[in-house]
Design an enzyme around this catalytic site. Sequence first.
Site, PDB file in Angstrom:
ATOM      1  N   GLY A   1       0.816  -1.215   0.000  1.00  0.00           N
ATOM      2  CA  GLY A   1       0.000   0.000   0.000  1.00  0.00           C
ATOM      3  C   GLY A   1       0.847   1.260   0.000  1.00  0.00           C
ATOM      4  O   GLY A   1       0.514   2.253  -0.661  1.00  0.00           O
ATOM      5  N   ASP A   2       1.942   1.231   0.736  1.00  0.00           N
ATOM      6  CA  ASP A   2       2.856   2.382   0.763  1.00  0.00           C
ATOM      7  C   ASP A   2       3.480   2.601  -0.606  1.00  0.00           C
ATOM      8  O   ASP A   2       3.675   3.739  -1.046  1.00  0.00           O
ATOM      9  CB  ASP A   2       3.964   2.149   1.795  1.00  0.00           C
ATOM     10  CG  ASP A   2       3.416   1.717   3.146  1.00  0.00           C
ATOM     11  OD1 ASP A   2       2.331   2.187   3.520  1.00  0.00           O
ATOM     12  OD2 ASP A   2       4.069   0.897   3.808  1.00  0.00           O
TER      13      ASP A   2
END
Length: 303
Positions: free
Chosen positions: A248-249
């Site tokens: 997600g990052d």
Amino acid sequence: MIYTVTLNPSIDLVVEVANFQINQINRIERERKFPGGKGINVSRVLNTIGVPSVALGFIGGFTGAFIQGALESEGIQTDLVKIQEDTRINIKLKTGKETEMNAQGPALTEQNIRELYKKLESLQQGDFLVLAGSIPPSLPKTFYSDLTRMYRTRGVKVVVDAGGNVLAEVLQNKPFLVKPNHHELSDLFGVAIKTFDEIISYGKKVVEMGAENVIVSMAGDGALLFTNGEVYKASIPKGEVVNSVGAGDSLVAGFIGTYAKEQNFSKAFQMAVASGSATTFSEDLASKEKIDFLFDQVTIKKI
């Protein structure tokens, strides 16, 4: 400039044990350690795709020194607040399945917090501020929403990657981008979201609540971008899932890094999904080669 904030960074110690047994001595077959924390992950992937950033946050002790040294060795600019206690170590045990043991992290003093605010004063109109991860108990629960309100009025584009009540409060202050996954979307509204149409419906509600742009990640089912009154769906490239940490990052980094350079939402979304997928298919965060390889495999379709 893009500034990332990691309030509770860590050393991520990954250990592999073939046949882990409780109450026995277990021999580690392989171990690796990485600088960890959602904002730090964003800075590392931004660096991979050739976009500079400044990593902000709190570090302390020998563990904090490792994180700062690792980031600087990769060519990432840091402006971290030094604290008294040691930065935490999170253990990820791989033994067929993956088990995570995350430490609470150090306490922060009022002086530490004031120092971070002072460093944030350098932000200017047009900069990006990425607030990612949980808020430590030493800080007020409204910390992200307070920063979003403060810096949005200065023309800073605030990106928030958090869930639960933190996300709900932040939306009132109109962040530039939020990135809930479909589980966090369900938690935000207190409902079980099961269908694709329901995800679209509730994604639009997040925009109505104040977010300028919303990306909803749906694991193997792709991702949705809500922007300028339109909805876009991205496909996910095929590959073997090796690592879920930091995907997600990486998606956030791919999006804001590309948007900051080209002001193109569609291309930024394509790069976001390629970056997130590249991390999923890697042992560490995405490499430039893997992102480039996957980029053309990501298709964007307006719904």
